[in-house]
Design a protein around this motif. Structure first.
Motif, PDB file in Angstrom:
ATOM      1  N   MET A   3       0.818  -1.210   0.000  1.00  0.00           N
ATOM      2  CA  MET A   3       0.000   0.000   0.000  1.00  0.00           C
ATOM      3  C   MET A   3       0.853   1.262   0.000  1.00  0.00           C
ATOM      4  SD  MET A   3      -3.194  -1.009   0.059  1.00  0.00           S
ATOM      5  CE  MET A   3      -4.181   0.298   0.758  1.00  0.00           C
ATOM      6  N   TYR A   4       2.179   1.094   0.070  1.00  0.00           N
ATOM      7  CA  TYR A   4       3.071   2.241   0.219  1.00  0.00           C
ATOM      8  C   TYR A   4       3.067   3.124  -1.020  1.00  0.00           C
ATOM      9  CZ  TYR A   4       7.291   4.866   1.417  1.00  0.00           C
ATOM     10  OH  TYR A   4       8.190   5.860   1.716  1.00  0.00           O
ATOM     11  N   LEU A   5       2.950   4.447  -0.816  1.00  0.00           N
ATOM     12  CA  LEU A   5       2.981   5.414  -1.909  1.00  0.00           C
ATOM     13  C   LEU A   5       4.390   5.987  -2.024  1.00  0.00           C
ATOM     14  CD1 LEU A   5       1.251   7.043  -3.977  1.00  0.00           C
ATOM     15  CD2 LEU A   5       1.020   8.773  -2.211  1.00  0.00           C
ATOM     16  N   ASN A   6       4.938   6.014  -3.226  1.00  0.00           N
ATOM     17  CA  ASN A   6       6.283   6.517  -3.419  1.00  0.00           C
ATOM     18  C   ASN A   6       6.334   7.342  -4.697  1.00  0.00           C
ATOM     19  OD1 ASN A   6       9.037   6.968  -3.277  1.00  0.00           O
ATOM     20  ND2 ASN A   6       9.546   5.029  -4.269  1.00  0.00           N
TER      21      ASN A   6
ATOM     22  N   SER B 275      -0.914  -2.975   4.826  1.00  0.00           N
ATOM     23  CA  SER B 275      -1.089  -4.151   3.970  1.00  0.00           C
ATOM     24  C   SER B 275      -2.413  -4.829   4.305  1.00  0.00           C
ATOM     25  CB  SER B 275       0.073  -5.139   4.152  1.00  0.00           C
ATOM     26  OG  SER B 275       0.108  -5.633   5.477  1.00  0.00           O
ATOM     27  N   VAL B 276      -3.092  -5.339   3.287  1.00  0.00           N
ATOM     28  CA  VAL B 276      -4.333  -6.099   3.461  1.00  0.00           C
ATOM     29  C   VAL B 276      -4.342  -7.249   2.458  1.00  0.00           C
ATOM     30  CG1 VAL B 276      -5.762  -4.213   4.355  1.00  0.00           C
ATOM     31  CG2 VAL B 276      -5.561  -4.543   1.896  1.00  0.00           C
ATOM     32  N   ARG B 277      -5.105  -8.274   2.754  1.00  0.00           N
ATOM     33  CA  ARG B 277      -5.270  -9.399   1.831  1.00  0.00           C
ATOM     34  C   ARG B 277      -6.260  -9.026   0.736  1.00  0.00           C
ATOM     35  NH1 ARG B 277      -6.268 -11.416   6.769  1.00  0.00           N
ATOM     36  NH2 ARG B 277      -8.465 -11.717   6.211  1.00  0.00           N
ATOM     37  N   CYS B 278      -6.172  -9.707  -0.372  1.00  0.00           N
ATOM     38  CA  CYS B 278      -7.195  -9.553  -1.404  1.00  0.00           C
ATOM     39  C   CYS B 278      -8.551  -9.915  -0.818  1.00  0.00           C
ATOM     40  CB  CYS B 278      -6.886 -10.453  -2.603  1.00  0.00           C
ATOM     41  SG  CYS B 278      -5.684  -9.752  -3.727  1.00  0.00           S
TER      42      CYS B 278
ATOM     43  N   LYS C  96     -11.947  -2.488  -1.005  1.00  0.00           N
ATOM     44  CA  LYS C  96     -11.530  -3.886  -1.123  1.00  0.00           C
ATOM     45  C   LYS C  96     -10.548  -4.009  -2.272  1.00  0.00           C
ATOM     46  CE  LYS C  96     -14.383  -6.932  -2.872  1.00  0.00           C
ATOM     47  NZ  LYS C  96     -15.499  -7.874  -3.036  1.00  0.00           N
ATOM     48  N   ILE C  97      -9.404  -4.652  -2.018  1.00  0.00           N
ATOM     49  CA  ILE C  97      -8.446  -4.915  -3.085  1.00  0.00           C
ATOM     50  C   ILE C  97      -8.895  -6.163  -3.827  1.00  0.00           C
ATOM     51  CG2 ILE C  97      -6.077  -5.572  -3.618  1.00  0.00           C
ATOM     52  CD1 ILE C  97      -5.126  -3.748  -1.481  1.00  0.00           C
ATOM     53  N   VAL C  98      -9.193  -5.994  -5.109  1.00  0.00           N
ATOM     54  CA  VAL C  98      -9.708  -7.094  -5.923  1.00  0.00           C
ATOM     55  C   VAL C  98      -8.578  -8.011  -6.373  1.00  0.00           C
ATOM     56  CG1 VAL C  98     -10.968  -7.669  -8.032  1.00  0.00           C
ATOM     57  CG2 VAL C  98     -11.647  -5.677  -6.673  1.00  0.00           C
ATOM     58  N   GLY C  99      -7.437  -7.424  -6.756  1.00  0.00           N
ATOM     59  CA  GLY C  99      -6.317  -8.237  -7.203  1.00  0.00           C
ATOM     60  C   GLY C  99      -5.448  -7.476  -8.172  1.00  0.00           C
TER      61      GLY C  99
ATOM     62  N   ASP D  75       5.032  -1.390 -23.554  1.00  0.00           N
ATOM     63  CA  ASP D  75       5.319  -1.914 -22.215  1.00  0.00           C
ATOM     64  C   ASP D  75       4.063  -2.446 -21.541  1.00  0.00           C
ATOM     65  OD1 ASP D  75       7.993  -1.056 -22.466  1.00  0.00           O
ATOM     66  OD2 ASP D  75       7.425   0.968 -21.797  1.00  0.00           O
ATOM     67  N   LYS D  76       4.261  -3.484 -20.726  1.00  0.00           N
ATOM     68  CA  LYS D  76       3.195  -4.003 -19.870  1.00  0.00           C
ATOM     69  C   LYS D  76       3.481  -3.566 -18.436  1.00  0.00           C
ATOM     70  CE  LYS D  76       1.917  -8.123 -22.531  1.00  0.00           C
ATOM     71  NZ  LYS D  76       1.797  -9.612 -22.511  1.00  0.00           N
ATOM     72  N   ILE D  77       2.442  -3.070 -17.773  1.00  0.00           N
ATOM     73  CA  ILE D  77       2.608  -2.674 -16.374  1.00  0.00           C
ATOM     74  C   ILE D  77       1.627  -3.449 -15.512  1.00  0.00           C
ATOM     75  CG2 ILE D  77       3.483  -0.364 -16.885  1.00  0.00           C
ATOM     76  CD1 ILE D  77       0.729   0.733 -16.269  1.00  0.00           C
ATOM     77  N   ARG D  78       2.049  -3.740 -14.278  1.00  0.00           N
ATOM     78  CA  ARG D  78       1.215  -4.483 -13.337  1.00  0.00           C
ATOM     79  C   ARG D  78       0.491  -3.488 -12.441  1.00  0.00           C
ATOM     80  NH1 ARG D  78       2.792  -8.793  -8.707  1.00  0.00           N
ATOM     81  NH2 ARG D  78       1.231 -10.386  -9.183  1.00  0.00           N
ATOM     82  N   LEU D  79      -0.810  -3.652 -12.323  1.00  0.00           N
ATOM     83  CA  LEU D  79      -1.642  -2.722 -11.567  1.00  0.00           C
ATOM     84  C   LEU D  79      -2.367  -3.436 -10.439  1.00  0.00           C
ATOM     85  CD1 LEU D  79      -3.274  -0.878 -14.607  1.00  0.00           C
ATOM     86  CD2 LEU D  79      -1.306  -0.106 -13.293  1.00  0.00           C
ATOM     87  N   ILE D  80      -2.587  -2.685  -9.350  1.00  0.00           N
ATOM     88  CA  ILE D  80      -3.412  -3.172  -8.245  1.00  0.00           C
ATOM     89  C   ILE D  80      -4.779  -2.513  -8.367  1.00  0.00           C
ATOM     90  CG2 ILE D  80      -3.659  -3.302  -5.734  1.00  0.00           C
ATOM     91  CD1 ILE D  80      -0.606  -2.776  -5.597  1.00  0.00           C
ATOM     92  N   ARG D  81      -5.828  -3.301  -8.390  1.00  0.00           N
ATOM     93  CA  ARG D  81      -7.189  -2.760  -8.522  1.00  0.00           C
ATOM     94  C   ARG D  81      -7.859  -2.718  -7.156  1.00  0.00           C
ATOM     95  NH1 ARG D  81     -12.278  -5.369 -11.897  1.00  0.00           N
ATOM     96  NH2 ARG D  81     -13.814  -3.763 -11.330  1.00  0.00           N
ATOM     97  N   ILE D  82      -8.338  -1.522  -6.804  1.00  0.00           N
ATOM     98  CA  ILE D  82      -9.067  -1.326  -5.543  1.00  0.00           C
ATOM     99  C   ILE D  82     -10.466  -0.839  -5.871  1.00  0.00           C
ATOM    100  CG2 ILE D  82      -9.134  -0.077  -3.344  1.00  0.00           C
ATOM    101  CD1 ILE D  82      -6.138   0.303  -3.551  1.00  0.00           C
ATOM    102  N   GLU D  83     -11.467  -1.468  -5.288  1.00  0.00           N
ATOM    103  CA  GLU D  83     -12.858  -1.024  -5.460  1.00  0.00           C
ATOM    104  C   GLU D  83     -13.321  -0.327  -4.191  1.00  0.00           C
ATOM    105  OE1 GLU D  83     -15.388  -4.202  -6.653  1.00  0.00           O
ATOM    106  OE2 GLU D  83     -14.599  -4.274  -8.700  1.00  0.00           O
ATOM    107  N   SER D  84     -14.076   0.751  -4.362  1.00  0.00           N
ATOM    108  CA  SER D  84     -14.548   1.545  -3.226  1.00  0.00           C
ATOM    109  C   SER D  84     -16.031   1.832  -3.350  1.00  0.00           C
ATOM    110  CB  SER D  84     -13.791   2.871  -3.143  1.00  0.00           C
ATOM    111  OG  SER D  84     -12.435   2.663  -2.876  1.00  0.00           O
TER     112      SER D  84
END
Length: 474
Positions: free
Chosen positions: A1-4, A103-106, A132-135, A144-153
Motif C-alpha cells: 500500500m506504500y505510496l512513493n 497491507s491487506v489481503r485480497c 476492497k483490493i480485488v487483485g 510496455d506491460k505494467i502491473r496494476l493493483i485494482r481497488i474497489e470503493s
C-alpha cells in the motif's frame, strides 16, 4: 500500500466527466454534458505522513460539474495531500481505533474516510468509504506491460457548503504495483442536493461518471530564481508598513503592478487566487509557477517561485496587498533595508564586502536562526517583518519564570480576546543589551523561541546575506 512519488516528476492525466443535472421541477433536465480536459500533478514536498502535490487543470471545464467531482473550476493550481498509507480500520478488527493500513489481503474489506474540498473552498465532500483490493491486473501501455493493483470503493457522500445534500459513489482505482502511483480512477456518482438562495433554492439531482487516466510521466524541475541583469543595492524601492508587516510595490511579468509583503519567515512566496484570477490576463507558460519575472525597484528576478494560493479571510493578505515574497526568493540575493529612508533592495550576491560586526546564522527548516541572550540565557532567535514587537514562546516564558500582564484586544473571532506580554532583556552578539516587552505566543514546533520584529530595525540599516549566512544591523 506504500505510496512513493519519484522526485521532480510531472504526471499528466487525461480526464473525462459525463454528468446529467436536473431539478425537482417536473424532472426537467438543467444540464447534460461531457467535458474532457487534461490535468497535471507535481509532488512538491515530502512530509512526515505523505506528499504535498501541486495540481492544475490545463483546459477549460464546466464549473458546476467540476465542483461536484472536487476539481478546480478554472486553470489555477491547488494543493492536495497524498498520504503514504490510508488511515482506517480493517473488517473484523480487534480495535475500534483507526490506524495506518499498510497491507491487506485480497478481498479484505477496510474502511476509510475522505474529506475533499473544491479548490475555491466553497464545497466540501465528506466521504465514508468501504474499500476492497480485488487483485492484480496487467495493462499494455505502448510497448510496455505494467502491473496494476485494482481497488474497489463504495462511498457514502455528504455535500456541504455551496451545495447541501448526500449521495453515493462507486470507484475503481488502479495503482501501479510497487510505487502506488495512480494510473487510473473510474468513478460513478449519484447525488441529491439543495442549491441556490431564497425563491431560487431548488433540489437538484446529479448522476454521472468520471474517468482519470495517466497519459505521461516526465521530469519536471521548478525553475531556479536568477538575476538576469546586473543589479545593485542602489536600485532600491520605497517600502511601507502596516499592522500586518512590511510591503513594497513590485511588477510581475513586466505588466502586473501589485503590492506584496516581504517576510523572511515565510518559506514559499505566493499571490492570492482571487486577485490573480481577476487581474492576470493571458495563458501562463507554466501553470504551476505562472510568473516569468519579478521587478523589485529596478532589480529583476527571473523565474520567481510565486505560486497561486487560496487565502482565507483574516489572513495577512488582502485585495490591496494580495501576496507575500518569502524566503524562497529572498534567499537568492542580498536583502538591504534602510529604515531611516524607508528603502528596500534585493540584489545579486556578487562578492559583497563583509562588515565588521556581523551576526552569523544557520538555516533550519528554511528559517534563518541565530543565537542571542535573553535574561542571560542563550536562546534561538529569528527575524520577522510580520511582527512589530518581539515575540517569545510560551516555553521560554515558563523556562525563565517570566511574569506576564494581560492586555485586552479586539478580534472578530472572539467576544473577549487578550494577549500576554512579558518584560525581557535581550543581548545580541553585535551590541549591548536592551530592555523590551515581548508578546507571549504559542511557537510550538518552531526551531526558535524568540522573534525579533520591526522595532528591532527601527532607524537602522539591515543587510541579510543568505549565501554566506550572516546579517548586520547598523
Amino acid at each position: 500500500m506504500y505510496l512513493n512519488y519519484p522526485k521532480n516528476t510531472l504526471y499528466k492525466y487525461g480526464n473525462k466527466v459525463t454528468a446529467s443535472i436536473w431539478s425537482n421541477e417536473g424532472d426537467k433536465y438543467v444540464k447534460s454534458k461531457t467535458i474532457s480536459f487534461r490535468s497535471v500533478s507535481h509532488p512538491v514536498e515530502r512530509k512526515e505522513n505523505g506528499y504535498e502535490v501541486y495540481e492544475a487543470i490545463i483546459d477549460d471545464v464546466d464549473s458546476d460539474i467540476a465542483e461536484l467531482v472536487g476539481l478546480s473550476p478554472s486553470k489555477l493550481p491547488w494543493y492536495s495531500f497524498y498520504p503514504f498509507y490510508p488511515t482506517g480500520k480493517t473488517e473484523n478488527s480487534n480495535t475500534a481505533i483507526p490506524g495506518l493500513i499498510k497491507s491487506v489481503r485480497c478481498d479484505q474489506v477496510f474502511s476509510t474516510t475522505e474529506d475533499t474540498e473544491s479548490s475555491d473552498g466553497w464545497l466540501m465532500l465528506k466521504k465514508e468509504v468501504l474499500n476492497k483490493i480485488v487483485g492484480f491486473e496487467t495493462k499494455k501501455i505502448g510497448k510496455d506491460k505494467i502491473r496494476l493493483i485494482r481497488i474497489e470503493s463504495r462511498k457514502k457522500v455528504v455535500l456541504k457548503g455551496k451545495f447541501n445534500g448526500k449521495g453515493t459513489e462507486t470507484t475503481s482505482y488502479y495503482l501501479i504495483s510497487g510505487s502506488g502511483e495512480l494510473f487510473e480512477e473510474t468513478r460513478s456518482f449519484q447525488y441529491e442536493y439543495r442549491a441556490g438562495f431564497g425563491i431560487k433554492r431548488r433540489t437538484f439531482y446529479a448522476k454521472g461518471e468520471y474517468i482519470k487516466r495517466l497519459e505521461k510521466k516526465e521530469t519536471y524541475s521548478k525553475p531556479a530564481p536568477t538575476f538576469p541583469e546586473l543589479s545593485s543595492q542602489k536600485n532600491n524601492t520605497p517600502y511601507f508598513t502596516d499592522k500586518d508587516g512590511l510591503f513594497i510595490p513590485v511588477t510581475l511579468n513586466d505588466k502586473l503592478s501589485v503590492k506584496m509583503f516581504v517576510e523572511p519567515l515565510l518559506k514559499e512566496s505566493f499571490i492570492d487566487y482571487e486577485y490573480y484570477l481577476k487581474n492576470y490576463e493571458g495563458e501562463p507558460k507554466d501553470y504551476l509557477y505562472p510568473f516569468n519575472n519579478l521587478m523589485i525597484g529596478k532589480n529583476k528576478i527571473d523565474n520567481p517561485p510565486i505560486t497561486i494560493k487560496k487565502t482565507s479571510t483574516g489572513t495577512r493578505t488582502s485585495y490591496k496587498i494580495p501576496g507575500i515574497i518569502g524566503n524562497d526568493i529572498l534567499s537568492k540575493g542580498i536583502l538591504y533595508i534602510n529604515d531611516k529612508k524607508r528603502l528596500l533592495s534585493l540584489y545579486e550576491n556578487d562578492g559583497i564586502k563583509e562588515p565588521k560586526d556581523i551576526v552569523k546564522f544557520e538555516i533550519i527548516d528554511g528559517y534563518p536562526i541565530f543565537e542571542v541572550m535573553v535574561n542571560s540565557s542563550p536562546i534561538k532567535a529569528t527575524l520577522s517583518f510580520g511582527n512589530i514587537e518581539p515575540v517569545i514562546s510560551e516555553k521560554l516564558k515558563n523556562l525563565l519564570s517570566l511574569k506576564t500582564r494581560e492586555i485586552a484586544v479586539s478580534n472578530t473571532n472572539c467576544d473577549s480576546c487578550s494577549i500576554s506580554k512579558a518584560q525581557i532583556i535581550i543581548t545580541p552578539t553585535d551590541r549591548s543589551y536592551f530592555k523590551t516587552e515581548a508578546v507571549v505566543a504559542n511557537l510550538s514546533g518552531k526551531p526558535y523561541d524568540l522573534i525579533l520584529g520591526l522595532e528591532y530595525l527601527k532607524e537602522k540599516e539591515l543587510l541579510i546575506n543568505y549565501k554566506d549566512k550572516w546579517f548586520s544591523i547598523n
